[in-house]
Motif scaffolding. Sequence first.
Motif, PDB file in Angstrom:
ATOM      1  N   ASN A 144       0.826  -1.209   0.000  1.00 53.18           N
ATOM      2  CA  ASN A 144       0.000   0.000   0.000  1.00 53.18           C
ATOM      3  C   ASN A 144       0.862   1.262   0.000  1.00 53.18           C
ATOM      4  N   SER A 145       2.140   1.117  -0.330  1.00 52.68           N
ATOM      5  CA  SER A 145       3.064   2.250  -0.329  1.00 52.68           C
ATOM      6  C   SER A 145       3.250   2.801  -1.749  1.00 52.68           C
ATOM      7  N   LYS A 146       3.964   3.907  -1.844  1.00 51.06           N
ATOM      8  CA  LYS A 146       4.233   4.502  -3.154  1.00 51.06           C
ATOM      9  C   LYS A 146       5.082   3.571  -4.021  1.00 51.06           C
ATOM     10  N   ASP A 147       5.938   2.794  -3.371  1.00 48.68           N
ATOM     11  CA  ASP A 147       6.817   1.878  -4.097  1.00 48.68           C
ATOM     12  C   ASP A 147       6.279   0.450  -4.090  1.00 48.68           C
ATOM     13  N   LYS A 148       4.967   0.317  -4.056  1.00 46.09           N
ATOM     14  CA  LYS A 148       4.351  -1.008  -3.912  1.00 46.09           C
ATOM     15  C   LYS A 148       4.745  -1.993  -5.008  1.00 46.09           C
TER      16      LYS A 148
ATOM     17  N   LYS B 119       8.174  -3.132  -3.864  1.00 47.46           N
ATOM     18  CA  LYS B 119       8.170  -3.829  -2.575  1.00 47.46           C
ATOM     19  C   LYS B 119       7.274  -5.067  -2.573  1.00 47.46           C
TER      20      LYS B 119
ATOM     21  N   CYS C  86       0.635  -7.040  -5.685  1.00 47.66           N
ATOM     22  CA  CYS C  86       0.038  -6.057  -6.596  1.00 47.66           C
ATOM     23  C   CYS C  86      -0.519  -6.726  -7.842  1.00 47.66           C
TER      24      CYS C  86
ATOM     25  N   LEU D 153      -4.855   1.706  -7.091  1.00 43.08           N
ATOM     26  CA  LEU D 153      -3.496   2.243  -7.050  1.00 43.08           C
ATOM     27  C   LEU D 153      -2.454   1.184  -7.320  1.00 43.08           C
TER      28      LEU D 153
END
Length: 371
Positions: free
Chosen positions: A135-139, A142, A147, A369
């Motif tokens: 759930n991060s910007k770099d999903k 990471k 995803c 996202l």
Amino acid sequence: GFCLQHKAFIYPEILINKIISCFDYYYPKEKPFGLIEFLYKYINLHNNYYLGELSENIITKINNFLKKIKNIEEEENKDSFVDIFLKDAEIISSNKYYFDILKYKSKDISSELTRIKYNLFCKIEVKEFLKGGFNSKDKLIKSPNICQIISRFNNLSSWVIEEILSYDQAKMRAKIIKKFIHICSALKKLGNFDDLFAILSSLTNFNIKNLGRTWKKISKKDMDILHSLSKILRFENNWKKLRNEIDKRKNEKLFYLPYLGFYTKRILFLEEIGPYVKSGSSLINVEKICETYKILKEFYEFKNIKNFGYSCQNQIIKDELLILQYLEPSDENKLIEIAKQLEPKFILSKKKSETKKNFFVLYGFDSRLAH
């Protein structure tokens, strides 16, 4: 394989432009007709499976390029080997292929969905869950596999809605809904709760559940099946019914795939508690570590039973369902307009934000996202 999976790392427009540019670079010093052969295979694949994705610009570029090659051959007084390519390329403009799910057994479709999803689940690494990386910007860096599963979940949901709304007659829409209910039933028998949730979320999507004339044509028997399946995936009592179903399959040593959102939501909840190690301190959050371990141990138990007992042998089903993970969900506003046109009495009584939540927020966060 590349023709099927190239969309994971390159857009069709860029791919076609590179092929044409590469040919122009080498010709006439060399004759890179291997590029033409590749283009033929690319065209043939799209003709057979998902040609509706190709834009008119790409179709025009392909046709013009092949005509250019044919002219070159004619100038050199050679027999044209490109006629077969031109024939296939021009078919793209006149035919629209679609996957007619009514032609295939629900058991085969659910089996292939499960095989694909199982392979995706097995790729998930423990580190992808930690610190809510999905759930991060770099999903995508990471948590690439989580995803990908989320993306496929959304694509499957979107495909179900589009498939239902693609028919003008309420009778046909009812047949498609009935088919998806039967696919859901087969998924439940296989223990594939993730894809079961994806399809059920579509059948209860605002654009579908308000098609009154369509639902009136669904038999009581099928409605009872749908109602029974929907009970499993209710949020009440911390997903008690879903937990019971999974525990039952574990006890009977039956294959199952859990609903991933059940675990991502719990991981995100733990992130709100605070870090594993408090900043400026050597104190370790033992409670959080133990709870994280418990969640992940529970999730990975699906690997204990690998064989779900049935394998689909139909190649068309295999290809079509694989392609789902490379498609983009349709625009919500477009789906609303289609639903309105199909049944004019369709009433938009909910805010769009609520509709989006019903469709997308199934993993504890805005899963759009993840694309």
